[in-house]
Scaffold this active site. Structure first.
Site, short mmCIF file in Angstrom:
data_model
loop_
_atom_site.label_atom_id
_atom_site.label_comp_id
_atom_site.label_asym_id
_atom_site.label_seq_id
_atom_site.Cartn_x
_atom_site.Cartn_y
_atom_site.Cartn_z
N THR A 191 38.97 52.71 44.86
CA THR A 191 39.80 51.91 45.99
C THR A 191 40.95 51.02 45.22
O THR A 191 41.90 50.62 46.20
CB THR A 191 38.81 50.89 46.74
N CYS A 239 37.07 42.34 43.27
CA CYS A 239 36.27 41.36 44.07
C CYS A 239 35.71 40.23 43.06
O CYS A 239 35.61 40.44 42.06
CB CYS A 239 35.14 42.11 44.85
N CYS A 252 30.96 38.90 46.51
CA CYS A 252 31.67 39.41 47.99
C CYS A 252 30.23 40.27 48.85
O CYS A 252 29.41 40.90 48.15
CB CYS A 252 32.68 40.55 47.30
N ARG A 291 29.82 46.38 50.44
CA ARG A 291 29.09 47.48 49.92
C ARG A 291 29.29 47.56 48.45
O ARG A 291 30.38 47.90 47.82
CB ARG A 291 29.13 48.69 50.67
N ARG A 350 44.38 45.46 43.49
CA ARG A 350 44.58 44.62 44.58
C ARG A 350 43.40 43.65 45.04
O ARG A 350 42.25 44.05 44.80
CB ARG A 350 44.96 45.32 45.91
N CYS A 392 40.39 41.78 47.27
CA CYS A 392 39.73 42.14 48.27
C CYS A 392 39.98 40.96 49.50
O CYS A 392 40.14 39.97 49.29
CB CYS A 392 38.14 42.06 47.86
N CYS A 444 36.56 38.81 50.22
CA CYS A 444 36.05 37.66 49.61
C CYS A 444 37.51 36.82 48.84
O CYS A 444 37.22 35.71 48.18
CB CYS A 444 35.22 37.96 48.32
#
Length: 355
Positions: free
Chosen positions: A34, A38, A42, A45, A67, A69, A72
């Protein structure tokens, strides 16, 4: 910096799967599929382990092309941590008990909404609950010092006796009179552990471990527990503590680094802040009393930090043995300096073996 050691990554992944808030800020995990990174807590999932990468800072993760999240907000953790310390300092330093969320927010010069977000991030609960916990901790101290319930009620910020009893049952697990009477009517289970550093006693309420202490003899350890809760119903466990004891045994035998053990400690807000900071000290590392004082926003409270460490009722899990003097010298362990040195050596040697 990427975290390379395979055992460290395994321990970190365990904390991430458990959404362990104590690891927030110490490590960040990124998902290759993705491109997002995080905090360990967080709520998103969990990805496959094969898809994650670990970093020691948000800047490192972003330099690697990830990048932040949007749930969180890991890039804001450092700023929010400083704000959390400021907010707790305001709560602790108020001359009179803070009576509402609005009053606390006004004293800090922020909105109640922002106060809620910061408290949720660092305590997992609401500002209202934090205020109530402080009142209850103040109440416990007053009752322990022999104050009457009526005097303690108003000094701790409770507006009426009915409100005091209503809130105390849900937050203390017992009424004020029960607490004052040594936990009358409460059930505490215990068991003994045999460790390389001597005997230990683990005791717990229905909410978590309330005592984990070293000693020389079983009867001496049990006597200390009875003195703390003289009117409680104290019984040897019949399996309730087995999973937690297994983790402690693994700490000594296979050097488990993370504990998933709830703690139910009676403490002041300051002590809780210190103990929370202790749990952030990585296995195999040390911090000075002055570093702990600075990290909780109380740079002049070095002696108070040392006192909070000395009052710690839960050894190992709240690793007060990892706190030393600024010059690196070791002293001040309630279960003996030799045990403290042995724990530090064990953790240091194990960390070197895996680097």
């Amino acid at each position: 910096m990427t975290i390379h050691t395979s055992e460290d990554q395994g321990q970190i992944w365990t904390a991430i799967v458990a959404r362990n808030r104590d690891w927030d800020g110490r490590v960040f995990f990124a998902v290759r599929t993705t491109g997002i990174y995080c905090l360990p807590s967080c709520p998103s999932r969990r990805p496959k382990y094969s898809s994650v990468e670990f970093f020691s800072s948000a800047d490192d993760a972003e330099r690697a092309g990830y990048r932040p999240c949007k749930r969180c907000r890991p890039e804001q953790w450092g700023r929010d941590a400083a704000e959390f310390r400021r907010l707790m300092e305001i709560l602790l330093d108020q001359q009179e008990a803070v009576s509402s969320v609005e009053e606390w927010a006004a004293a800090a010069g922020i909105s109640p909404v922002f106060l809620l977000r910061v408290m949720k991030r660092f305590t997992g609960t609401t500002p209202k609950r934090v205020i109530m916990e402080k009142r209850n901790n103040d109440l416990k101290e007053l009752l322990k010092n022999g104050e009457t319930i009526s005097a303690s009620q108003f000094a701790a910020g409770f507006s009426s006796s009915s409100r005091l009893y209503e809130k105390a049952v849900s937050h203390l697990g017992m009424t004020p009179r029960k607490y004052q009477n040594g936990g009358a009517g409460e059930r505490i289970v215990y068991d003994f552990l045999n460790t390389p550093l001597g005997r230990m006693l683990m005791a717990a309420t229905e909410h978590g471990v309330c005592s984990l202490k070293f000693g020389e003899k079983n009867h001496e350890l049990l006597k200390e527990l009875v003195c703390e809760f003289p009117a409680a119903k104290i019984e040897q466990q019949t399996g309730e503590l087995d999973l937690w004891i297994e983790q402690l045994n693994a700490y000594f035998s296979t050097h488990q680094r993370i504990f998933e053990i709830p703690v139910d400690s009676h403490a002041t807000v300051f002590q809780l802040l210190v103990w929370q900071e202790l749990r952030k000290i990585p296995y195999g590392e040390k911090r000075s009393y002055s570093e702990i004082a600075r990290s909780i926003g109380k740079p002049k409270a070095v002696r108070a930090v040392a006192s909070a460490c000395a009052a710690n009722p839960v050894a190992i899990i709240n690793p007060c043995h990892r706190v030393v003097h600024s010059d690196g010298s070791v002293s001040g362990y309630r279960w003996g300096i030799d045990r403290k040195k042995a724990l530090l050596k064990m953790e240091c040697d194990e960390s070197k073996d895996h680097n």
